[in-house]
Structure formats: structure tokens, C-alpha cells
Design a protein around this motif. Structure first.
Motif, short mmCIF file in Angstrom:
data_model
loop_
_atom_site.label_atom_id
_atom_site.label_comp_id
_atom_site.label_asym_id
_atom_site.label_seq_id
_atom_site.Cartn_x
_atom_site.Cartn_y
_atom_site.Cartn_z
N GLN A 16 11.16 -1.39 -30.20
CA GLN A 16 11.25 -2.29 -29.04
C GLN A 16 10.11 -3.30 -29.02
O GLN A 16 10.32 -4.47 -28.71
N MET A 17 8.91 -2.84 -29.33
CA MET A 17 7.76 -3.74 -29.36
C MET A 17 7.97 -4.83 -30.41
O MET A 17 7.67 -6.00 -30.17
N ASP A 18 8.49 -4.45 -31.57
CA ASP A 18 8.75 -5.42 -32.63
C ASP A 18 9.84 -6.39 -32.22
O ASP A 18 9.71 -7.60 -32.42
N ALA A 19 10.91 -5.89 -31.62
CA ALA A 19 12.01 -6.74 -31.20
C ALA A 19 11.57 -7.76 -30.13
O ALA A 19 11.99 -8.91 -30.15
N LYS A 70 8.88 -8.36 -48.05
CA LYS A 70 7.79 -8.73 -47.15
C LYS A 70 8.01 -8.01 -45.82
O LYS A 70 9.14 -7.71 -45.45
N VAL A 71 6.94 -7.73 -45.13
CA VAL A 71 7.02 -7.01 -43.86
C VAL A 71 7.99 -7.69 -42.90
O VAL A 71 8.81 -7.03 -42.26
N GLU A 72 7.94 -9.02 -42.83
CA GLU A 72 8.80 -9.76 -41.90
C GLU A 72 10.28 -9.62 -42.24
O GLU A 72 11.13 -9.84 -41.40
N ARG A 73 10.59 -9.28 -43.48
CA ARG A 73 11.98 -9.19 -43.93
C ARG A 73 12.51 -7.75 -43.95
O ARG A 73 13.66 -7.52 -44.24
N MET A 74 11.66 -6.80 -43.63
CA MET A 74 12.09 -5.40 -43.62
C MET A 74 12.94 -5.14 -42.38
O MET A 74 12.70 -5.73 -41.32
N PRO A 75 13.91 -4.24 -42.50
CA PRO A 75 14.65 -3.85 -41.30
C PRO A 75 13.70 -3.31 -40.23
O PRO A 75 12.73 -2.62 -40.54
N LYS A 76 13.98 -3.64 -38.98
CA LYS A 76 13.08 -3.24 -37.89
C LYS A 76 12.92 -1.73 -37.80
O LYS A 76 11.85 -1.24 -37.45
N SER A 80 9.22 -0.02 -38.22
CA SER A 80 8.76 0.82 -37.10
C SER A 80 8.35 2.20 -37.61
O SER A 80 7.31 2.74 -37.22
N ILE A 81 9.15 2.77 -38.49
CA ILE A 81 8.84 4.08 -39.08
C ILE A 81 7.57 3.98 -39.92
O ILE A 81 6.69 4.84 -39.84
N LEU A 82 7.46 2.93 -40.71
CA LEU A 82 6.27 2.74 -41.56
C LEU A 82 5.00 2.58 -40.72
O LEU A 82 3.97 3.18 -41.03
N ARG A 83 5.07 1.78 -39.67
CA ARG A 83 3.88 1.58 -38.82
C ARG A 83 3.44 2.90 -38.19
O ARG A 83 2.25 3.20 -38.12
N LEU A 84 4.40 3.68 -37.74
CA LEU A 84 4.11 4.98 -37.15
C LEU A 84 3.39 5.88 -38.16
O LEU A 84 2.32 6.42 -37.89
N SER A 85 3.96 6.02 -39.33
CA SER A 85 3.41 6.93 -40.32
C SER A 85 2.08 6.42 -40.89
O SER A 85 1.15 7.21 -41.09
N VAL A 86 1.98 5.14 -41.15
CA VAL A 86 0.72 4.58 -41.66
C VAL A 86 -0.40 4.79 -40.64
O VAL A 86 -1.52 5.14 -41.00
N LYS A 110 17.79 9.33 -40.58
CA LYS A 110 18.54 9.33 -39.33
C LYS A 110 18.83 7.92 -38.81
O LYS A 110 19.92 7.65 -38.30
N TYR A 111 17.86 7.01 -38.94
CA TYR A 111 17.98 5.70 -38.30
C TYR A 111 18.09 4.51 -39.26
O TYR A 111 18.45 3.43 -38.83
N GLY A 112 17.74 4.71 -40.51
CA GLY A 112 17.71 3.59 -41.44
C GLY A 112 19.01 3.40 -42.21
O GLY A 112 20.03 4.02 -41.92
N THR A 113 18.91 2.56 -43.21
CA THR A 113 20.03 2.30 -44.10
C THR A 113 20.06 3.37 -45.18
O THR A 113 19.18 4.24 -45.24
N GLU A 114 21.00 3.28 -46.06
CA GLU A 114 21.10 4.24 -47.17
C GLU A 114 19.85 4.19 -48.06
O GLU A 114 19.43 5.19 -48.61
N GLN A 115 19.25 3.00 -48.19
CA GLN A 115 18.07 2.83 -49.04
C GLN A 115 16.76 3.16 -48.32
O GLN A 115 15.72 3.32 -48.95
#
Length: 140
Positions: A16-19, A70-76, A80-86, A110-115
Motif C-alpha cells: 500500500q505504501m508503494d502504491a 530495476k527496482v522501479e520495474r519489479m512487481p509491487k 514489498s516482499i524484498l523490502r520486508l526481508s531485506v 502466495k502473492y507473486g507471479t510464477e517467477q
């Protein structure tokens, strides 16, 4: 609330923060006040504060190990998952790196794409290895 459930909640908040483009610690109390976080309240507050405070450096670290996107091109969801874990890997010494990575991969399934699970695992594995080698160097 268990830590696993708290991570899922935090991933949604970071999404939500990113959106909205609003990474502000001013909103954290408002976000958390309507939830039943129980024993995870301090963890959630601390993590959100750290993400808001260090978002640029967290994103730089993600970008350093992401050769394909690039970070800006990653799915939200992925970012979000990466920011949490990092944030856990870098700022929470009491959470084992492997636990942060495993929980992030489960969220990506659970929430992402197949990749997403493979992508998240690769980036976090590299960051975890880098972090572990930094810790070994400072303790020597």
C-alpha cells in the motif's frame, strides 16, 4: 498474532505504501492502531519505521543484486516482499537470515507471479551471503 502472520500484514502495508508513494513514519501508528498485532506490535512498528527511514538504502541493496530488473520495474508484490526481508536481514540481528529468506519465498509463492519465488530467493540469497561475509569480516 504470530510472526508469520505479522510478515504477511507488513507485506500488504508495504504494498500500500508503494502504491500510494507514501513511505512516511507519520502514518505508521494510524496503520497499526486498527489491528490486533498483540505481541508482534513492536516488531511491526520497528520494521515499518526502518523501511521508511532507510528505503533508499534498502532499494539500493536490492538493485545491487538484481541483474535482471530495476527496482522501479519489479512487481509491487515482489518489491514489498524484498523490502520486508531485506529490512529483517540488515536491521534485525535476532532473526536468522535463512528464516527471513524462507518466509519471503513463502510470501512470494502466495502473492507473486510464477517467477516470484525464484527471483526473491536469488536476490535475498545473494544479500544474505553478502551480509554473512560482512559479519564474518567484522568479527575477525
Amino acid at each position: 498474532m504470530k510472526r508469520k502472520t505479522a510478515r504477511e500484514f507488513l507485506m500488504k502495508v508495504l504494498f500500500q505504501m508503494d502504491a500510494s508513494g507514501e513511505f512516511s513514519a507519520d502514518n505508521i501508528e494510524k496503520i497499526i492502531s486498527g489491528t490486533s498485532l498483540g505481541e508482534q506490535r513492536d516488531y511491526c512498528t520497528s520494521l515499518l519505521n526502518r523501511v521508511c527511514e532507510h528505503k533508499e538504502s534498502i532499494d539500493e541493496l536490492i538493485a545491487k543484486f538484481s541483474t535482471s530488473r530495476k527496482v522501479e520495474r519489479m512487481p509491487k508484490t515482489d518489491i514489498s516482499i524484498l523490502r520486508l526481508s531485506v529490512t529483517e536481514i540488515v536491521y534485525f540481528d535476532d532473526i536468522p537470515i535463512a528464516v527471513s529468506i524462507n518466509e519471503a519465498v513463502e510470501l512470494a509463492k502466495k502473492y507473486g507471479t510464477e517467477q516470484s519465488p525464484k527471483f526473491v530467493n536469488a536476490i535475498l540469497g545473494s544479500i544474505g551471503n553478502d551480509r554473512s561475509s560482512d559479519l564474518r569480516r567484522t568479527s575477525s
